[in-house]
Design a protein around this motif. Structure first.
Motif, short mmCIF file in Angstrom:
data_model
loop_
_atom_site.label_atom_id
_atom_site.label_comp_id
_atom_site.label_asym_id
_atom_site.label_seq_id
_atom_site.Cartn_x
_atom_site.Cartn_y
_atom_site.Cartn_z
N MET A 136 0.86 -1.19 0.00
CA MET A 136 0.00 0.00 0.00
C MET A 136 0.89 1.24 0.00
O MET A 136 1.83 1.34 0.78
CB MET A 136 -0.91 0.00 1.22
CG MET A 136 -2.05 0.98 1.12
SD MET A 136 -3.09 0.75 -0.36
CE MET A 136 -4.13 -0.60 0.17
N LYS A 190 1.77 -0.07 10.21
CA LYS A 190 1.38 1.23 10.78
C LYS A 190 1.31 2.29 9.68
O LYS A 190 0.50 3.20 9.74
CB LYS A 190 2.37 1.64 11.87
CG LYS A 190 2.30 0.73 13.09
CD LYS A 190 3.14 1.24 14.24
CE LYS A 190 3.20 0.22 15.36
NZ LYS A 190 4.09 0.65 16.45
N GLY A 191 2.18 2.19 8.68
CA GLY A 191 2.15 3.16 7.57
C GLY A 191 3.45 3.95 7.51
O GLY A 191 3.95 4.39 8.55
N LYS A 204 1.29 8.64 17.98
CA LYS A 204 1.72 7.23 17.94
C LYS A 204 0.74 6.34 18.71
O LYS A 204 0.43 5.22 18.27
CB LYS A 204 3.14 7.11 18.50
CG LYS A 204 3.69 5.70 18.44
CD LYS A 204 5.16 5.66 18.75
CE LYS A 204 5.62 4.27 19.13
NZ LYS A 204 5.18 3.20 18.26
N THR A 229 5.22 -5.74 11.94
CA THR A 229 5.69 -4.69 12.85
C THR A 229 6.94 -5.18 13.58
O THR A 229 7.16 -6.38 13.71
CB THR A 229 4.61 -4.31 13.89
OG1 THR A 229 5.08 -3.25 14.71
CG2 THR A 229 4.22 -5.49 14.78
N HIS A 230 7.74 -4.20 14.07
CA HIS A 230 8.89 -4.54 14.91
C HIS A 230 8.60 -4.18 16.35
O HIS A 230 9.48 -4.20 17.20
CB HIS A 230 10.14 -3.77 14.44
CG HIS A 230 10.32 -3.81 12.97
ND1 HIS A 230 9.75 -2.90 12.13
CD2 HIS A 230 10.97 -4.69 12.18
CE1 HIS A 230 10.06 -3.20 10.88
NE2 HIS A 230 10.79 -4.28 10.89
N ARG A 292 13.14 4.16 5.72
CA ARG A 292 13.61 3.39 6.90
C ARG A 292 14.30 4.31 7.89
O ARG A 292 14.13 4.20 9.10
CB ARG A 292 14.59 2.27 6.47
CG ARG A 292 14.04 1.25 5.52
CD ARG A 292 12.93 0.39 6.10
NE ARG A 292 11.61 0.96 6.22
CZ ARG A 292 10.69 1.04 5.24
NH1 ARG A 292 10.95 0.61 4.04
NH2 ARG A 292 9.50 1.56 5.49
N GLU A 295 12.04 6.31 10.12
CA GLU A 295 11.15 5.62 11.04
C GLU A 295 11.53 5.75 12.51
O GLU A 295 10.69 5.67 13.38
CB GLU A 295 11.03 4.13 10.66
CG GLU A 295 9.86 3.89 9.75
CD GLU A 295 10.03 2.67 8.87
OE1 GLU A 295 9.18 2.49 8.00
OE2 GLU A 295 11.00 1.92 9.03
C1 LIG Z 1 6.96 -6.63 6.10
C2 LIG Z 1 6.62 -5.17 6.07
C3 LIG Z 1 5.98 -4.64 4.96
C4 LIG Z 1 5.61 -3.29 4.92
N1 LIG Z 1 4.86 -2.81 3.89
C5 LIG Z 1 4.39 -1.55 3.93
C6 LIG Z 1 3.48 -1.05 2.96
O1 LIG Z 1 3.07 -1.75 2.03
N2 LIG Z 1 3.05 0.24 3.07
C7 LIG Z 1 3.45 1.06 4.11
O2 LIG Z 1 3.01 2.20 4.18
N3 LIG Z 1 4.33 0.62 5.04
C8 LIG Z 1 4.81 -0.65 4.97
N4 LIG Z 1 5.67 -1.09 5.96
C9 LIG Z 1 6.30 -0.12 6.90
C10 LIG Z 1 5.45 0.16 8.13
O3 LIG Z 1 4.33 0.92 7.75
C11 LIG Z 1 6.23 0.94 9.21
O4 LIG Z 1 6.67 2.15 8.68
C12 LIG Z 1 7.44 0.19 9.76
O5 LIG Z 1 7.18 -1.16 9.88
C13 LIG Z 1 7.83 0.73 11.16
O6 LIG Z 1 6.77 0.59 12.04
P1 LIG Z 1 6.68 -0.49 13.23
O7 LIG Z 1 5.38 -1.18 13.10
O8 LIG Z 1 7.86 -1.37 13.25
O9 LIG Z 1 6.53 0.33 14.55
P2 LIG Z 1 7.31 1.57 15.17
O10 LIG Z 1 6.46 1.99 16.32
O11 LIG Z 1 7.66 2.55 14.12
O12 LIG Z 1 8.62 0.90 15.70
C14 LIG Z 1 8.66 -0.02 16.77
C15 LIG Z 1 10.12 -0.34 17.08
O13 LIG Z 1 10.67 -1.05 15.96
C16 LIG Z 1 12.01 -0.64 15.69
N5 LIG Z 1 12.06 -0.03 14.35
C17 LIG Z 1 11.01 0.32 13.54
N6 LIG Z 1 11.44 0.83 12.37
C18 LIG Z 1 12.80 0.82 12.43
C19 LIG Z 1 13.82 1.21 11.52
N7 LIG Z 1 13.55 1.70 10.32
N8 LIG Z 1 15.10 1.06 11.93
C20 LIG Z 1 15.41 0.54 13.15
N9 LIG Z 1 14.48 0.15 14.04
C21 LIG Z 1 13.20 0.28 13.68
C22 LIG Z 1 12.37 0.33 16.78
O14 LIG Z 1 12.93 -0.41 17.83
C23 LIG Z 1 11.03 0.88 17.21
O15 LIG Z 1 11.03 1.36 18.52
C24 LIG Z 1 6.00 -2.45 6.02
C25 LIG Z 1 6.64 -2.98 7.12
C26 LIG Z 1 6.94 -4.32 7.18
C27 LIG Z 1 7.59 -4.87 8.41
#
Ligand SMILES: Cc1cc2nc3c(=O)[nH]c(=O)nc-3n(C[C@H](O)[C@H](O)[C@H](O)COP(=O)(O)OP(=O)(O)OC[C@H]3O[C@@H](n4cnc5c(N)ncnc54)[C@H](O)[C@@H]3O)c2cc1C
Length: 310
Positions: A136, A190-191, A204, A229-230, A292, A295
């Motif tokens: 997306m 999350k986006g 958040k 998500t992470h 990335r 984020e």
């Molecule tokens: C498999 C997958 C596919 C995705 N596809 C899409 C998509 O199609 N469209 C879209 O809009 N988004 C996509 N995303 C990105 C998503 O929207 C988030 O921007 C991204 O996953 C970070 O959010 P979070 O859920 O990890 O939570 P957050 O609250 O942002 O992070 C939680 C914790 O994860 C760790 N973390 C997160 N991001 C990073 C980073 N870049 N570097 C280091 N540590 C980090 C940190 O420890 C942070 O405290 C995808 C993500 C994943 C995992």
């Protein structure tokens, strides 16, 4: 709110052509953390390494400056090559595509080129027992992407194609409800884009609360759910939710990005959960890399340190 300010600042700075030049010239080591490779053999090597830890892969060919119908067709052909080579090397052809990269919104021979190319890609992946997820992108593309997703599930079935919902968008819960009749395979995220406050939550806490709602509702409805998500707290809560609601482990999986929380990915796989890592690759890595970096503030420090080291 602070997250949004940080994200906007990073995306503005990294959008500057001079910053891009510096990153391209001196940041290769840093880029490698998030972008596995610039070519297909490299990404397949990365997928095989993950496989040794019981982790699957989502293969994502990165695209940039894809504009003309010819470029879109060429990009689609590269994804078809990827699927062929993955199959030949025994890697599951599970790919992610952005419909905009393959021609979404361009009409050719009376049909949307994105839909035509998505059909070619899904047909090929299905032939080899693979799967295609429609990523997306930013909010103006959501309506069309979901409409095309519905068409494609109608043609190929919900075991061949899935899509993504973003918890920062106000609309996503309604979108999830409206897709329920398809029993769709959905990746919840999350986006990652910079969205206006007219369409997206800025706090958040709101994004996280909506994330949980989306995941729980999708799981409870009996649909396959990709928990992408992470966020360790959310992951723990999802594990608990699945346990108390008797949701079997083959009805959901955890998905993370290459280079982020590898320890957690391995740990979950060891605990017997399905885990899949999204591996982006290709020469057009810059916009993916900047998303990335945007984020988490820790990444800015990581970049500055890396740049100072040269
Ligand atoms: C498999 C997958 C596919 C995705 N596809 C899409 C998509 O199609 N469209 C879209 O809009 N988004 C996509 N995303 C990105 C998503 O929207 C988030 O921007 C991204 O996953 C970070 O959010 P979070 O859920 O990890 O939570 P957050 O609250 O942002 O992070 C939680 C914790 O994860 C760790 N973390 C997160 N991001 C990073 C980073 N870049 N570097 C280091 N540590 C980090 C940190 O420890 C942070 O405290 C995808 C993500 C994943 C995992």
């Amino acid at each position: 709110m602070l997250d949004q300010v940080y994200r906007k600042a990073v995306l503005t700075v990294t959008g500057n052509p001079n910053v891009e030049k510096i990153v391209r010239a001196r940041g290769k080591g840093l880029v490698k953390r998030f972008v596995a490779s610039e070519d297909i053999p490299g990404v397949l090597r990365a997928a095989k390494e993950l496989e040794q830890d019981g982790i699957g892969a989502i293969l994502d060919q990165l695209g940039e400056f894809i504009d003309s119908p010819e470029q879109c067709n060429e990009f689609a052909q590269q994804v078809l090559d990827l699927i062929e080579q993955a199959h030949a090397q025994g890697v599951e052809p599970y790919v992610s595509i952005k419909l905009s990269s393959v021609g979404q919104g361009k009409t050719v021979n009376g049909e949307d080129l994105g839909l035509t190319n998505a059909r070619r890609i899904i047909r090929k992946a299905s032939e080899y027992g693979g799967f295609v997820c429609l990523d997306m992108e930013d909010h103006p593309l959501v309506d069309l992407t979901l409409a095309q997703f519905r068409t494609l599930v109608g043609e190929f079935g919900n075991k061949a194609v899935g899509t993504v919902l973003q918890s920062y968008l106000f609309r996503s819960l309604k979108d999830r409800d409206s897709l329920d009749d398809l029993q769709p395979n959905i990746r919840m995220v999350k986006g990652a884009y910079l969205e206006p406050e007219t369409v997206a939550y800025k706090d958040k806490a709101d994004v996280d609360a909506n994330y949980r709602r989306l995941v729980y509702q999708h799981m409870k409805a009996g649909n396959y759910t990709n928990v992408a998500t992470h966020d360790e707290k959310i992951i723990d809560d999802v594990k608990h939710f699945a346990l108390i609601h008797d949701i079997p482990r083959d009805q959901f999986e955890f998905q993370m990005l290459y280079g982020i929380r590898r320890d957690l990915q391995k740990d979950l796989a060891l605990q017997g959960y399905r885990v899949r890592t999204y591996i982006a690759y290709g020469p057009a890595w810059y916009p993916y890399f900047t998303r990335r970096i945007a984020e988490t503030p820790r990444n800015a420090l990581f970049i500055v340190k890396g740049m100072l080291k040269g």
